[in-house]
Scaffold this motif. Structure first.
Motif, PDB file in Angstrom:
ATOM      1  N   VAL A 114      95.930  22.786  15.308  1.00 11.70           N
ATOM      2  CA  VAL A 114      96.402  23.418  16.617  1.00 11.70           C
ATOM      3  C   VAL A 114      95.566  24.690  17.032  1.00 11.70           C
ATOM      4  N   ALA A 115      95.254  25.191  16.032  1.00 11.22           N
ATOM      5  CA  ALA A 115      94.511  26.593  16.074  1.00 11.22           C
ATOM      6  C   ALA A 115      93.088  26.027  16.822  1.00 11.22           C
ATOM      7  N   VAL A 116      92.570  25.058  16.455  1.00  9.81           N
ATOM      8  CA  VAL A 116      91.185  24.709  17.104  1.00  9.81           C
ATOM      9  C   VAL A 116      91.604  24.356  18.719  1.00  9.81           C
ATOM     10  N   PHE A 117      92.583  23.764  18.983  1.00  5.21           N
ATOM     11  CA  PHE A 117      92.769  23.574  20.279  1.00  5.21           C
ATOM     12  C   PHE A 117      93.201  24.693  21.187  1.00  5.21           C
ATOM     13  N   PHE A 118      93.807  25.643  20.532  1.00  6.65           N
ATOM     14  CA  PHE A 118      94.039  26.906  21.234  1.00  6.65           C
ATOM     15  C   PHE A 118      92.842  27.664  21.459  1.00  6.65           C
ATOM     16  N   VAL A 119      91.639  27.699  20.484  1.00  5.49           N
ATOM     17  CA  VAL A 119      90.704  28.176  20.758  1.00  5.49           C
ATOM     18  C   VAL A 119      89.976  27.688  21.973  1.00  5.49           C
ATOM     19  N   PHE A 120      89.878  26.470  21.946  1.00 11.70           N
ATOM     20  CA  PHE A 120      89.283  25.399  22.982  1.00 11.70           C
ATOM     21  C   PHE A 120      89.727  25.934  24.210  1.00 11.70           C
ATOM     22  N   ALA A 121      91.308  25.933  24.272  1.00  7.71           N
ATOM     23  CA  ALA A 121      92.001  26.066  25.612  1.00  7.71           C
ATOM     24  C   ALA A 121      91.554  27.511  26.071  1.00  7.71           C
ATOM     25  N   THR A 122      91.512  28.436  25.343  1.00  9.17           N
ATOM     26  CA  THR A 122      91.152  29.749  25.720  1.00  9.17           C
ATOM     27  C   THR A 122      89.707  29.971  25.909  1.00  9.17           C
ATOM     28  N   ALA A 123      89.047  29.178  25.366  1.00 13.56           N
ATOM     29  CA  ALA A 123      87.647  29.471  25.801  1.00 13.56           C
ATOM     30  C   ALA A 123      87.431  28.750  27.054  1.00 13.56           C
ATOM     31  N   MET A 124      88.172  27.746  27.431  1.00  7.71           N
ATOM     32  CA  MET A 124      88.277  26.908  28.560  1.00  7.71           C
ATOM     33  C   MET A 124      88.475  28.034  29.814  1.00  7.71           C
ATOM     34  N   HIS A 125      89.703  28.616  29.673  1.00  7.63           N
ATOM     35  CA  HIS A 125      90.171  29.333  30.867  1.00  7.63           C
ATOM     36  C   HIS A 125      89.215  30.451  30.980  1.00  7.63           C
ATOM     37  N   THR A 126      88.803  31.237  29.905  1.00  6.43           N
ATOM     38  CA  THR A 126      88.018  32.392  29.696  1.00  6.43           C
ATOM     39  C   THR A 126      86.874  32.033  30.799  1.00  6.43           C
ATOM     40  N   SER A 127      86.142  30.942  30.232  1.00  2.00           N
ATOM     41  CA  SER A 127      85.058  30.601  30.813  1.00  2.00           C
ATOM     42  C   SER A 127      85.222  30.413  32.337  1.00  2.00           C
ATOM     43  N   ILE A 128      86.164  29.634  32.684  1.00  6.08           N
ATOM     44  CA  ILE A 128      86.299  29.220  34.074  1.00  6.08           C
ATOM     45  C   ILE A 128      86.547  30.797  34.752  1.00  6.08           C
ATOM     46  N   LEU A 129      87.201  31.703  34.382  1.00  8.40           N
ATOM     47  CA  LEU A 129      87.384  32.965  34.703  1.00  8.40           C
ATOM     48  C   LEU A 129      85.816  33.551  35.023  1.00  8.40           C
ATOM     49  N   GLY A 130      85.029  33.599  34.016  1.00  7.22           N
ATOM     50  CA  GLY A 130      83.944  33.876  34.124  1.00  7.22           C
ATOM     51  C   GLY A 130      82.914  33.399  35.232  1.00  7.22           C
ATOM     52  N   ALA A 131      83.303  31.952  35.217  1.00  6.82           N
ATOM     53  CA  ALA A 131      82.383  31.120  36.133  1.00  6.82           C
ATOM     54  C   ALA A 131      82.787  31.574  37.581  1.00  6.82           C
ATOM     55  N   LEU A 132      83.869  31.884  37.767  1.00  9.09           N
ATOM     56  CA  LEU A 132      84.407  32.046  39.151  1.00  9.09           C
ATOM     57  C   LEU A 132      83.968  33.433  39.507  1.00  9.09           C
ATOM     58  N   MET A 168      88.366  14.106  32.306  1.00  8.94           N
ATOM     59  CA  MET A 168      88.811  13.167  33.422  1.00  8.94           C
ATOM     60  C   MET A 168      89.793  13.953  34.502  1.00  8.94           C
ATOM     61  N   PRO A 169      90.710  14.935  34.082  1.00 11.94           N
ATOM     62  CA  PRO A 169      91.261  15.455  35.181  1.00 11.94           C
ATOM     63  C   PRO A 169      90.498  15.896  36.134  1.00 11.94           C
ATOM     64  N   ALA A 170      89.125  16.846  35.912  1.00 10.97           N
ATOM     65  CA  ALA A 170      88.446  17.198  36.791  1.00 10.97           C
ATOM     66  C   ALA A 170      88.001  16.253  38.002  1.00 10.97           C
ATOM     67  N   VAL A 171      87.508  14.935  37.438  1.00 10.20           N
ATOM     68  CA  VAL A 171      87.107  14.045  38.436  1.00 10.20           C
ATOM     69  C   VAL A 171      88.286  13.452  39.231  1.00 10.20           C
ATOM     70  N   MET A 172      89.438  13.509  38.782  1.00  6.18           N
ATOM     71  CA  MET A 172      90.375  13.066  39.384  1.00  6.18           C
ATOM     72  C   MET A 172      90.734  13.884  40.456  1.00  6.18           C
ATOM     73  N   LEU A 205     100.012  15.808  25.025  1.00  7.24           N
ATOM     74  CA  LEU A 205      98.721  15.402  25.657  1.00  7.24           C
ATOM     75  C   LEU A 205      98.767  15.263  27.172  1.00  7.24           C
ATOM     76  N   LEU A 206      99.829  14.395  27.565  1.00  8.94           N
ATOM     77  CA  LEU A 206     100.065  14.387  28.941  1.00  8.94           C
ATOM     78  C   LEU A 206     100.248  15.994  29.543  1.00  8.94           C
ATOM     79  N   LEU A 207     100.820  16.761  28.896  1.00  4.43           N
ATOM     80  CA  LEU A 207     101.028  18.125  29.584  1.00  4.43           C
ATOM     81  C   LEU A 207      99.499  18.830  29.616  1.00  4.43           C
ATOM     82  N   ALA A 208      98.882  18.397  28.496  1.00  3.81           N
ATOM     83  CA  ALA A 208      97.466  18.965  28.590  1.00  3.81           C
ATOM     84  C   ALA A 208      96.626  18.355  29.611  1.00  3.81           C
TER      85      ALA A 208
END
Lengths: 169, 374, 315, 627, 204
Positions: B178-196, D215-219, E34-37
């Motif tokens: 779960v930790a890996v997933f959370f790091v990934f999710a945070t990396a994603m939204h942080t980089s989206i903010l950076g990209a914006l 995939m959500p992005a392309v959707m 996963l759906l929520l993700a």
């Protein structure tokens, strides 16, 4: 299974073929011929024109309608008619038509011109393009098959797109 | 105003450092913990005091670097250093007792649990990060030192909670996966903010004048920070694999069969459980319960049935009777459990669990009580 | 220069393309070495494995070999990264003084080219033919009137997209006089394949002379034939789309024809500009470029000849 | 005797319905997996035919084999087919078939979701080809850049078909991915802790996670495009505050991970084949897994390198170059690992191993040209030329198709119980390898010599004639290779050698049952204690027992250590998921013509869902109200 | 009636294992998250598009934009938040296998979610711009559409659950699903809050 699908496809093709047809090369005849009805005089006394119906195939083709839209701007129709709302020239998206709303009426107006400012474009615009413009003009008041109508343009929206919510008038 | 804040920050930081290292001295810490803490502490110091802070008023990119240092360099380092445990030990015994009394209050514990819940930290940190980048809020921080301090504090605290939940909260509700997933999710939204920020057509914050500056700030938030997240994510992932192997190794098939039989036979009656626990350990569960209170196990652990034992410093001990492992690598047998209770460092020298000089009899009783928890 | 290398990234004719080619050869050499090394390693591995009956246990050297290989990979990547970044820096248009600004607007499927000038009457307008002075930096301002196109003169520089609604800036420079071909590099519809233009790099003197010509209005028709041609141009459909400076034709839908006679190509660098091609193009452009927006023009033959004569006279 | 009795009972419980009705209702993972594999292979053939037509057109300059309008439809349909209708579904299908067998379970977590996914995907694919055959195939390229694909420049329904096809197949991919992740996490044989999973399972897991986030992005993007076209929204209209590049960002946010979605399972097929044919575990298991994860992670941060030529702020370019080349390191690790494994193993030359070598040749080359493209200066020159076409085929065909054909050869006995013909197999490989390189290697040169991609013709004076001709010849050779492969499959199916349970002497659990597997997969579920289970299995390795043979019971184990946790009952064959896919299909396709399609689809889907979740007579323990 | 062990092998007997489990032990729990993700990724992408488009405009929202009345939108938010309380009872009661609180929780939860649907319908009817007016209109309507879709399906799911719970007989096996329904519903609630704030209060 496969034959079934193929049959279905074939059936569907009968229904859809015209709307998606794209005439990318036009014959020289299509460029010169001046419309469905050849008349002797530009103005005629007495009764209005008999309503002779001409089938404008461009109205059924999405590509042609879209070309009409492009040409409408390219030939500066919007200079007078705006995007259908009217200006110096009459509005084209309302219900009232001075010289008739049938394709051949509109075609003739474009070819021959009309008093009070509408120039004659006969000989200046190839005939097939006039039909395309005619189709587009009619689409603005929803007179063409809805499925073939043009989409919105990538420009400032000064009129409601053919395919959008209509009640916002 | 700025000077006041600088002084305040410096004082608070010196206090924290002193407290921490007093704590480290009075307990046995793993080698890397004080190092990580010191590194994190230095990062905060470098970020908040000195030229970087001054420059950050003029250059957005520097300001961004400052924030990133706080959130993804300092916060995880500090968390690795386990400031809460050592900080606690750094206090005088009476102060420690007071603090513990407060933190053990059910309301406090409940709140703490709620805000360190896995999904909560993720969302809270995300909200804080995004909300502070709203031009109105960010500009406010730029023009008012107090707001600015609050901003930095919120960045740091939510980030620290985030990292705490994924690094130290592991034996609780969170696995490393779960930790890996959370790091990934945070990396994603942080980089989206950076990209914006990077792709923005106009400047977001009127106080910063240069477009390039804003783009650089966005990039810093996006790519170097993303890299740190990736490294953290991969490290956690490797840890996840290791943990899975450790867990699986223990369930060699004899234990597996035994446990399954166990599951099938164990019935719901507490009376039977008590008898069983007695039989396994030779101890007395009821006495164990009082011994647990006496030794203060509840200060670190959550132990069902023991009043006030609701802490989250160490792992919760519910269902310990059916767990496969103790202390991460020790197979859960009565002998091992007793050994662990009595001399944790003999099993894991790096364990934060202190040696409380539990007597043989008490150890047996505590183990007996714990084995009633299924 | 052979005709086959006038649109070729490996025959640079200016400093920017040169920089890119430099990076390219460096990358190619490194990548070739890597590829060969991988295959030598694989070959050795296979030879060893072929001789074996049973797999052996893991040798302690394997992790070390892996570390070495990864270190080598990282090192080479860093080297390539440095060369790439250095190249990108050298290509940056920022802070580079230029002598001239040219606005290039992409249309479906031709290029409108304007030589900008402070005085609006000094703006020279042409199409599908870009002249640049040799050895001078020229700033290109890129825009699009419809869909995304991409400006690409391989012999001079990499490519840059023309995006509707935004203007981007690009700097090119030619060091060798010559003729280079450029082609749209972003798929833009039916005639994407035939949306090209030519770049002519010429000595400054020739260039200035050419530009002066371009600024001028169209030549007046001299012969009777040409006069009749002009008449045809203005009275039929031509004037609906095309402009000829100095006449009443001023539409901007199609390319500007003020100096069409001086151009080397027709139809966006698809066919050479000569009498035969010009006549055919006017009569039925769609035969050369199916889907082209120019309609067929079935003119009276005499009118057509006169029109061609007139257009050819527009030097 | 007991075994036989159990077999009879289980075979009855897990019986697969036959015929058309069976195809519509069966949800067993082997059926769904095979449906995916066969369907996507058919789409692969269609895409291949399109490729051959394109190459024929380009064989000579100014060729008039097809018109430009048709050519545009060809390459758009080819790209969309290969990306959306072949690569991803094939990977998912292979996973759906093989992964549960590798995990030692009888069924996947959400069989009905799989069934729904398959039919969604099928309808999406048929939609695209219905359009293509009825002369309104999409024609704006597989990444459909606006405004060319927008309402003004793409009249008619061509692009609407494309956009809805995307939405549809993505629903399918997402459903498959969710089911795959839950299965891998919860259905593993007792003892198969996370780091004892076969690498192929890891590949499917990582890919499924990437699908969930990409995939959500392309959707979102394709829905925006469709609504721009159908109800005149302004997402991409600059004049009304929209943005053309928004499309590119959204699309490549999906598009770049998509590449890794396709090739990550390819690399793990490689690992499987390398192990199986060198008889030794792949070197550096943890490193291999981390490589996959690292690739996936980084894959989400590099989409901008597809947009170098759009005039991005210059400041970022070096950052993007750097982050893009990062991918090289985990990939290099994998390549080195395979070489080290071969070095220490036996080297058994069978057809699948040839594809391993083919992969190493082609994919390494593709990876290197990828490093070139990550460099901004080079990208400015090479972007949108035939060099890119060469690169992406080297990466995707090298990285996915070669391992796939090898893996299909390897698993063919698992699917059918027959071996594929070895001689024909080697000939197939020869045609594949030679044909592929002949087709695509010259394209590198063409790109460097200035040939842009997506051109339907070129002038004879450009100097591209010979290379193009060579490439076309190569395409035909490659086509012969595909035909040979099919011929081999048909011949082997009819008269191939009987395979036996484990013909390759391989290691993972799918070989622990008969080939082809019985409908219940394993008579007794296996337990494991090693990554290469069959090679190290003890004689007295315990089996799992205790399922009710009259119900479709499946064992659920714990995430980390795969300790038996509980059982669930999985559903029997049912028509409702298929009907739901049909209902969604009606909605989505009607929406092309009228916005009322959306509520209509929702209504029909509601009906189908009601049928799906209609309460069955309870046969489990009831909840009693406590006093 | 269960499988018997084969002769001559060791075996693991799973016949006594339960037929369902709560939380991450349950595969459907993973399916739901996963759906929520997936849905969260969509929401995040919509939000990103919103902010990306925001950068194109000097005034945001564009002139002439009239939102639905604040009190009306707030009413939706209140209804959504209120629905959390009864669903929380149900969520807690499910793991204790107590039917009555679950029934009541779901009944009240359904009422609250239906109320949110009604106010949402009024909201949509009073929005003073169209999706084809400008990019702002497009993206805000897209967000509204996505969320309303989830709102409706969440409400329908709550209603169906309520009916099933009252109709009976209720299997113990349903209890994990009850909890998952609650989680999904909370996702619907929580995901709206940031969008509501952004749509109502983001002005420049």
């Amino acid at each position: 299974m496969t034959p079934l699908i193929l049959t279905l496809c074939l059936l569907a093709s009968l229904a859809s073929c015209r709307r998606e047809q794209r005439q990318l090369r036009h014959s020289p005849q299509a460029s010169t011929r001046t419309g469905g009805i050849v008349r002797d005089a530009e103005l005629q006394p007495g009764q209005p024109w008999p309503e002779v119906t001409v089938r404008n195939v461009s109205e059924e083709r999405a590509w042609d309608l879209n070309e009409g839209q492009r040409l409408y701007r390219a030939y500066n129709c919007n200079g007078c008619h705006a995007n259908g709302g009217g200006g110096m020239g009459p509005a084209l998206m309302d219900e009232s038509w001075i010289y008739g709303s049938h394709p051949e009426n509109i075609h003739d107006v474009i070819v021959e011109g009309r008093p009070n400012g509408m120039p004659s474009f006969g000989g200046k615009i190839p005939d097939y393009q006039i039909w395309e413009i005619t189709a587009y003009v009619r689409s603005m008041s929803g007179l063409v098959p809805k499925l073939a109508a043009t989409g919105r343009t990538d420009h400032m929206q000064t009129k409601i797109s053919e395919q959008s919510k209509k009640e916002e008038k | 105003m700025r000077l006041v804040f600088d002084i305040l920050v410096t004082l608070a930081m010196i206090a924290s450092l002193t407290l921490y290292f007093r704590g480290v001295r009075s307990t046995k810490a793993r080698v890397y913990e004080p190092i990580a803490f010191a590194a994190g502490w230095l990062t905060i110091f470098a970020a908040l005091v000195g030229p970087m802070d001054t420059l950050s008023d003029v250059l957005f990119a520097v300001h961004m670097t400052q924030h990133e240092l706080l959130m993804i360099v300092a916060a995880p380092l500090i968390v690795i250093g386990r400031p809460m445990i050592y900080g606690l030990w750094g206090l005088s015994p009476s102060a420690r007792a007071n603090v513990l009394a407060i933190t053990r209050a059910p309301a406090v514990l409940k709140t703490w649990r709620a805000i360190t819940g896995p999904v909560v930290v993720l969302i809270v940190h995300a909200i804080v990060l995004w909300a502070w980048h709203i031009p109105f809020a960010f500009e406010g921080a730029l023009h008012n030192e107090t707001i600015h301090a609050v901003q930095h504090l919120m960045f740091f605290v939510t980030a620290a909670l985030f990292w705490w939940a994924i690094i130290q909260g592991r034996y609780g509700r969170l696995g490393y996966g779960v930790a890996v997933f959370f790091v990934f999710a945070t990396a994603m939204h942080t980089s989206i903010l950076g990209a914006l920020l990077f792709f923005a057509h106009g400047r977001w914050y009127p106080s910063y004048h240069s477009m390039e500056d804003q783009q650089l700030a966005g990039l810093i938030m996006w790519i170097p920070s993303g890299l740190i997240f990736i490294v953290a994510g991969l490290a956690l992932f490797a840890a996840w694999l290791g943990e899975s192997e450790r867990r699986a190794k223990a369930s060699s098939f004899t234990t597996l069969l035994m446990l399954l039989l166990f599951c099938a036979c164990a019935n719901e009656y507490r009376g039977d459980r008590i008898a069983e626990a007695r039989q396994l350990t030779g101890g007395e569960p009821e006495r164990g319960k009082t011994a647990i209170q006496r030794y203060g196990c509840g200060t670190c652990h959550t132990i069902p049935g023991v009043p006030g034992a609701k802490a989250t410093v160490g792992p919760p001990l519910d269902q310990i009777g059916v767990r496969t492992y103790l202390a991460g690598h020790l197979i859960n047998t009565p002998a091992n459990l007793m050994k662990w209770i009595r001399a944790p460092q003999s099993i894991d020298p790096k364990s934060a669990m202190p040696d409380m000089f539990v007597t043989e009899r008490d150890g047996r009783d505590i183990a007996a009580y714990l084995y009633t928890l299924k | 220069m052979t005709s086959s290398s006038y649109q070729d990234a490996l025959h640079p004719a200016g400093p920017y393309a040169n920089t890119i080619v430099g990076v390219w050869w460096f990358y190619l050499i490194v990548c070739t070495i890597v590829f060969v090394a991988v295959w030598i390693a694989l070959f050795i591995a296979i030879r060893r494995a072929r001789r074996r009956v049973e797999p052996d246990t893991l040798a302690p050297r394997a992790p070390r070999a892996m570390m070495l290989a990864l270190a080598a990979t990282t090192g080479l990547l860093l080297a390539m990264l440095v060369s790439s970044i250095a190249g990108a820096r050298a290509l940056s248009p920022q802070g580079k003084a230029v002598t001239r600004e040219i606005q290039v607007t992409g249309h479906q499927w031709w290029w409108d080219i304007q030589y900008l000038d402070e005085r609006s009457d000094h703006i020279a307008q042409t199409a599908n033919e870009l002249h640049v002075p040799v050895g001078e930096r020229v700033r290109i301002i890129l825009a699009s009137s419809d869909v995304i196109h991409s400006f690409w003169v391989p012999n001079l520089h990499g490519k840059r997209d023309l995006i509707p609604g935004q203007k981007s800036i690009f700097v090119i420079q030619a060091d060798k006089a010559g003729l280079y071909r450029a082609q749209c590099a972003e798929f833009c519809g039916l005639q994407h394949a035939k949306m090209a233009f030519i770049v002519i790099a010429e000595p400054k003197h020739d260039f200035e002379q050419w530009l002066a010509t371009m600024r001028a209005s169209a030549a007046q028709p001299k012969t009777a034939d040409e006069q009749r041609g002009q008449q045809v141009f203005l009275s039929t459909s031509c004037g609906m789309c095309h402009a000829i400076k100095g006449t009443s034709a001023g539409s901007r839908v199609g390319p500007d024809l003020t100096h069409v006679g001086s151009r080397r190509t027709l139809g966006a660098a698809v066919i050479p500009n000569n009498r035969g091609n010009l006549s055919g193009w006017i009569a039925d452009a769609g035969g050369v470029k199916p889907g082209v927006l120019m309609p067929p023009n079935p003119l009276d033959p005499d009118d057509l000849h006169a029109l061609v004569a007139y257009l050819e006279s527009l030097k | 005797m007991i075994d036989l009795e159990l077999h009879v009972q289980l075979a009855e419980t897990w019986r697969k319905p036959r015929g058309l009705w069976g195809w519509l209702t069966d949800n067993h993972h082997t059926t769904i997996g095979m449906n995916f594999i066969v369907t996507s292979f058919v789409f692969f053939l269609l895409g291949g035919i399109e490729a051959i037509l394109m190459r024929t057109q380009l064989a000579r300059p100014e060729n008039h084999f097809v018109t430009n309008d048709f050519y545009n439809q060809l390459f758009t349909t080819h790209g969309s087919t290969m990306m959306f209708l072949f690569a991803v579904p094939m990977i998912e299908g292979l996973g759906i078939y093989i992964v549960p067998l590798m995990l030692g379970t009888r069924q996947m977590s959400f069989p009905r979701l799989n069934q729904f996914s398959y039919f969604s995907y099928l309808i999406g694919g048929l939609l695209l080809y219905a359009g293509f055959f009825l002369n309104f195939g999409p024609d704006a390229g597989w990444f459909s850049y606006v405004p060319l694909s927008g309402p003004e420049f793409a009249p008619g329904k061509r692009i609407d078909i494309w956009a809805q096809m995307i939405t549809f197949t993505e629903i399918g991919s997402l459903g498959g991915a969710v089911s795959m992740i839950a299965t891998i996490f919860k259905h593993r044989a007792p003892g198969m802790s996370l780091n004892r999973m076969p690498l192929f399972v890891w590949g499917e897991l990582v890919t499924s996670f990437m699908i969930v986030f990409a995939m959500p992005a392309v959707m979102v993007a394709s829905s925006m495009l469709a609504s721009d076209r159908l109800i005149a929204t302004q997402f991409f209209n600059k004049a009304e505050g929209g943005d053309v590049l928004l499309w590119q960002h959204l699309f490549w946010f999906f598009g770049h991970p998509e590449v890794y979605i396709i090739f990550i399972p390819g690399t793990t097929m490689m690992s499987t084949l390398v192990s199986a044919f060198t008889k030794r575990p792949v070197f550096g298991y943890v490193g291999m897994v981390l490589s996959l994860v690292a690739t996936a992670f980084v894959g989400f941060g590099v989409w901008v390198h597809h947009m170098f030529a759009t005039g991005l702020p210059e400041l970022g370019l070096s950052f993007f170059t750097a982050s893009s080349v990062l991918i090289t390191i985990p990939t290099a690790f994998q390549v080195f690992s395979w070489i080290i494994t071969i070095f220490h193993g036996k080297f058994i030359v069978r057809t699948p191993m040839l594809y391993v070598l083919g992969f190493l040749f082609i994919f390494v080359m593709g990876g290197l040209s990828g490093v070139m493209l990550a460099s901004t200066p080079l990208d400015w020159q090479l972007h949108d030329t035939f060099f890119v076409v060469a690169h992406l085929h080297y990466v995707l065909i090298g990285g996915m198709l070669f391992p796939l054909i090898g893996a299909l050869t390897y698993w063919f006995p698992k699917f059918t119980g027959k071996m594929m013909n070895e001689t024909l197999g080697r000939w197939t490989f020869a045609f594949f390898f030679v044909g592929f390189n002949l087709t695509f290697f010259p394209m590198h040169n063409l790109g460097l010599h200035g040939m842009p991609r997506r051109v339907y013709t070129y002038l004879p004076t450009m100097g591209w004639n010979n290379l193009n001709m060579l490439s076309t010849v190569g395409a035909y050779v490659l086509g012969v290779g595909v035909l040979l492969f099919m011929a081999n499959a048909v011949i082997s199916l009819r008269s191939g050698a009987i395979a036996g349970d484990n013909p390759w002497g391989s290691f993972s659990l799918e070989w622990f049952t008969s080939s082809p597997p019985p409908p219940y997969n394993f008579l007794y579920l296996p337990t494991t204690r090693d990554r290469y289970e069959i090679w190290t299995m003890a004689d007295d390795q315990p089996l799992v027992t205790g399922f009710r043979p009259d119900r479709r019971e499946v064992l659920i184990t714990k995430l980390m250590d795969a300790f038996p946790d509980h059982k669930i009952e999985t559903p029997r064959p049912t028509i409702w998921p298929t009907l739901l896919a049909g209902a969604t299909g009606i909605g989505v396709i009607t929406a092309i013509f009228t916005p009322w399609g959306v509520p209509l689809g929702m209504l029909l889907a509601g009906i189908a869902l009601t049928g799906w979740f209609w309460p069955k007579p309870p046969h489990h323990e009831l909840l009693e109200e406590q006093p | 009636m269960s499988e018997t062990a084969p002769v001559g092998r060791r075996f693991v007997d799973v016949s006594e294992l339960p037929m369902f489990a709560f939380g991450p032990r349950d595969p459907i729990w993973w399916g739901l998250w996963l759906l929520l993700a997936i849905e969260s990724t969509m929401f995040v992408l919509l939000a990103s598009s919103y902010f990306y488009l925001r950068g194109n405009e000097s005034t945001w929202p564009p002139p002439g934009v009239h939102q639905a009345p604040l009190w009306l939108t707030a009413l939706t938010v209140v209804a959504l938040l209120l629905s959390v309380i009864p669903t929380w009872w149900a969520f807690r009661a499910a793991i204790q296998f107590r039917l009555r609180p679950i029934q009541i929780g779901f009944l009240l939860g359904t009422l609250a979610s239906a109320a949110a649907c009604v106010t949402r319908a009024y909201e949509l009817a009073t929005i003073g711009y169209n999706w084809n007016s400008h990019a702002y209109g497009s993206i805000v309507w897209a967000i509204y559409f996505m969320h309303t879709f989830h709102l409706t399906s969440g409400t329908v799911e709550n209603a169906v659950m309520t009916v099933l719970l009252f109709k009976g007989p209720v299997e113990k096996k349903l209890m994990p699903d009850i909890r998952l329904s609650c989680i999904y519903w909370w996702f619907v609630v929580v995901s709206w809050i940031p969008f509501w704030i952004v749509i109502m209060f983001d002005k420049s």
